[in-house]
Enzyme design. Structure first.
Site, short mmCIF file in Angstrom:
data_model
loop_
_atom_site.label_atom_id
_atom_site.label_comp_id
_atom_site.label_asym_id
_atom_site.label_seq_id
_atom_site.Cartn_x
_atom_site.Cartn_y
_atom_site.Cartn_z
N ASP A 47 35.04 45.46 41.57
CA ASP A 47 33.53 46.11 41.79
C ASP A 47 33.01 45.63 40.32
OD1 ASP A 47 35.57 47.55 40.30
OD2 ASP A 47 35.14 49.44 41.50
N ASP A 86 38.82 45.46 45.44
CA ASP A 86 38.40 46.89 45.29
C ASP A 86 37.47 47.66 45.84
OD1 ASP A 86 39.50 47.32 42.34
OD2 ASP A 86 37.64 45.63 41.44
N GLU A 118 42.06 52.99 41.97
CA GLU A 118 42.06 53.15 40.57
C GLU A 118 42.34 54.62 40.33
OE1 GLU A 118 38.71 52.59 37.93
OE2 GLU A 118 38.85 50.54 38.48
N GLU A 185 45.71 48.39 32.26
CA GLU A 185 43.62 47.39 31.67
C GLU A 185 43.54 48.04 29.99
OE1 GLU A 185 40.05 47.34 33.89
OE2 GLU A 185 39.17 46.67 32.05
O1 KIV Z 1 36.57 45.05 38.89
C1 KIV Z 1 36.69 44.19 38.44
O2 KIV Z 1 37.02 42.86 37.87
C2 KIV Z 1 38.71 44.48 38.30
C3 KIV Z 1 39.49 44.03 37.35
C4 KIV Z 1 38.49 43.31 36.07
C5 KIV Z 1 40.31 43.98 37.20
O3 KIV Z 1 39.25 46.19 38.20
#
Ligand code: KIV
Length: 268
Positions: A47, A86, A118, A185
């Site tokens: 995302d 995501d 997340e 992260e």
């Molecule tokens: O949204 C994304 O690209 C991510 C990565 C940075 C892990 O969650």
């Protein structure tokens, strides 16, 4: 190059063998195909596209329909790599049913092979439910961008003992709930390495040091697509932003000088 299809199982085998896992984001067929052909293990339709593609200040505005659109496009370019999408903000936080429907749509309409959510302990019940109905889940702990306002910015997390324990407990809860991998992260390297030792599923770091089982980078950062910005933890492997700007400028100069199209590019 290894041509074996990457799956949730082969990723776990990579951890067991100590083989590093390579993850990169992509949001369309062109870059997903290039990433796949380069031999990366996982293509993540992140995302982060809310920032890299849409130009927002954070990932919060991204909708489920937008994620499905980009994932479907990327899926057409991926054959060997494992494709993860995501779950965007508010597509899974309000209820279990929302989470199941959103994840299902990413697989059914977007062509994803797994979803990423997340959070730690608070999302573990959803992870368990999704896994039980056949949807593989990648977790994401540490500086989770959908909580940017709670954190007061994209700041390193896990510096205090209390924060570090919270993040570790979240990672353990995800692994117990059946997550097959997790992103860590923007946390201190020592914390990410300790989590990597503590859980039996692969950890994928970003801004979390070399102690994880793999690494992920946003393709725009890796390719230098924005000549004016790069996060502290990213490494640029190309300067495609400058190269693209120069190519556009060369084309404009040729058109203005009457040099394009030439004989070769013209219909006889
Ligand atoms: O949204 C994304 O690209 C991510 C990565 C940075 C892990 O969650």
């Amino acid at each position: 190059m290894n041509t074996r299809k990457v799956t949730t199982l082969s990723l776990r085998e990579q951890k067991a063998k100590g083989e590093k896992i390579v993850v990169v984001t992509a949001y369309d067929v062109t870059f997903a195909r290039l990433a796949d052909r380069s031999g990366v293990d996982v293509v993540l339709v992140g995302d982060s596209l809310g920032m890299t593609i849409q130009g927002n200040a954070n990932t919060l505005p991204v909708t489920l329909d937008e994620m499905i659109y980009h994932c479907r496009a990327a899926s057409r370019g991926v054959s060997r790599a494992h494709l993860v999408a995501d779950m965007p903000f508010l597509s899974y936080q309000a209820s279990m049913e929302d989470g199941i429907r959103s994840a299902g749509r990413l697989l059914k309409e977007g062509g994803a092979e797994a979803v990423k959510v997340e959070g730690g302990a608070e999302v573990a019940p959803l992870v368990e439910r999704l896994v039980s109905i056949g949807i593989p889940v990648m977790g994401h702990v540490g500086m989770t961008p959908q909580s940017v306002h709670k954190f007061g910015g994209f700041r390193v997390q896990g510096k205090s003992d209390e924060q570090a324990e919270f993040i570790s407990a979240g990672a353990r809860a995800l692994a117990s709930a059946g997550a097959y991998a997790m992103v860590i992260e923007n946390v201190p390297g020592k914390l990410a390495a300790a989590i990597t030792q503590a859980v039996d599923v692969p950890t994928i770091g970003i801004g979390a040091g070399p102690g994880c089982d793999g690494q992920v980078l946003v393709m725009h950062d890796l390719l230098g697509l924005d000549p004016d910005w790069s996060p502290r933890f990213a490494r640029r492997y190309a300067e495609l932003g400058l190269a693209t700007r120069d190519a556009f400028a060369a084309y404009a100069a040729d058109v203005r000088a009457g040099k394009f199209p030439g004989e070769k590019e013209s219909t006889k």
